[in-house]
Write an enzyme that holds these catalytic residues in place. Sequence first.
Site, PDB file in Angstrom:
ATOM      1  N   ASP A 187       0.433  -1.638  -0.144  1.00 42.79           N
ATOM      2  CA  ASP A 187      -0.042   0.421   0.129  1.00 42.79           C
ATOM      3  C   ASP A 187       1.039   1.107   0.087  1.00 42.79           C
ATOM      4  OD1 ASP A 187      -2.824  -0.657  -0.145  1.00 42.79           O
ATOM      5  OD2 ASP A 187      -2.305  -1.581   1.755  1.00 42.79           O
ATOM      6  N   ASP A 191      -5.854  -4.338  -6.553  1.00 47.27           N
ATOM      7  CA  ASP A 191      -5.638  -3.026  -5.621  1.00 47.27           C
ATOM      8  C   ASP A 191      -4.310  -2.337  -6.232  1.00 47.27           C
ATOM      9  OD1 ASP A 191      -6.999  -4.763  -4.360  1.00 47.27           O
ATOM     10  OD2 ASP A 191      -7.528  -3.465  -2.320  1.00 47.27           O
TER      11      ASP A 191
HETATM   12  N1  GLY Z   1      -7.875  -3.762   0.139  1.00 47.27           N
HETATM   13  C1  GLY Z   1      -7.905  -1.978  -0.577  1.00 47.27           C
HETATM   14  C2  GLY Z   1      -9.463  -1.427  -0.647  1.00 47.27           C
HETATM   15  O1  GLY Z   1     -10.324  -2.097  -0.198  1.00 47.27           O
HETATM   16  O2  GLY Z   1      -9.641  -1.680  -1.550  1.00 47.27           O
END
Ligand code: GLY
Length: 411
Positions: free
Chosen positions: A120, A183
């Site tokens: 992230d 993601d």
């Molecule tokens: N894991 C990132 C989202 O909830 O989009």
Amino acid sequence: MKLQILGAFFVTLLMVNCGKKKSEVAVEASFDVDAQLAYCVEQTSKALKLVPAEGNIPRNIAPDSKEWRYVDYKDWTSGFWPGELWYLYEFNNEKEWEVSADKFTEYLRPLSVTPALDHDLGFQVYNSFGNGYRLTKNPDYKDVILKTADTLATLFNPNVGTILSWPRDVPNMEWPQHNTIMDNMINLELLFWASKNGDNKALYDMAVSHADVTMENHFRPDYTSYHVVVYDKDTGEKIKGVTHQGYSDSSMWARGQSWAIYGYTMVYRETKDPKYLDFAQKVTQVYLDRLPEDLIPYWDFDAPDIPNTTRDASAAAVVASALLELSTLTKDENLAKEYRNKGEGMLVELSKNYQSKDINTACLLHSTGHAPAGSEIDYSIVYADYYYVEALLRLKKLNEGIPVLAALHKI
Ligand code: GLY
């Protein structure tokens, strides 16, 4: 303003004349982008006054509450709040917003010098320091972004060709095998940026490899995506495609598909390789074809209880922003008009029916974070606000003839 009205009227006319599948959310001549951005300034300004102490970063508000829940810099959402503040500073060009944006951005600095907790880092550092650098050209921010890209690169597994998204034991991910989540596409932007600005071709190659391997393994024949693919960490062989935050392994989780749309649009912008444009258009089409009339998805397109389930305003905001960029990249005039019209239509709907005025101090209501875990269901969530403001700014720039990624104000 006059141009804006003419533009919107023109888009609506084209829709009617082309006889294309009509959007039920008509793009209104009266849609006032500046007024929506001013609303976000007002809400965010109220929220800023509520932040309790140093180090707290707003993340979400429950539907039965007015209180923000705060996180620290390690949380995956920590970059959205400073990123939103940078966008609002870009809109109003007021010094006090730059000061606030810088303050919350600084909280994330440790991420550049500590081992990667997970993938992230792009969401966190590119949204905060990245937007800060775009608007201020502060060389210290640049240093943080470059260091963080190197940290993210430590998660790249050359046997697989992608970044390891969760370097830990997550249920159903067969740890210590290698997992990659959809993601993760968004975090490639950090690698592309660092490659260009830090003269490091290896980061570019990692980003391209990640995009290619994901394209190969993360999509079903109809271009809907798995949330997660698990690979053999040594051979790179695909073990399985599964969900984590979606309804089922075979469903189209709305935000997962929104990351695919945004991600491949960005990869095309960064590489100019037409295969990514073609792919971005395909993953977009299945999403648009299956949207409800008001253009805001339910949290999963295959949730069995539709229409009696929650929406995901965050996915709508991500896609609105991506479509506005994609409308400037596609070579197909009809698609350009459709993307622009739908992107704007999504913003009209979010602005009319999803704003949280008089309810709480976020910008939007009705996002779904992690339904299978029973977490953040029908909440206001900071990443919905971030992409909403980003998309509004992009629309403002398009209306004013400015490239979507340019800074509104000269530094
Ligand atoms: N894991 C990132 C989202 O909830 O989009």
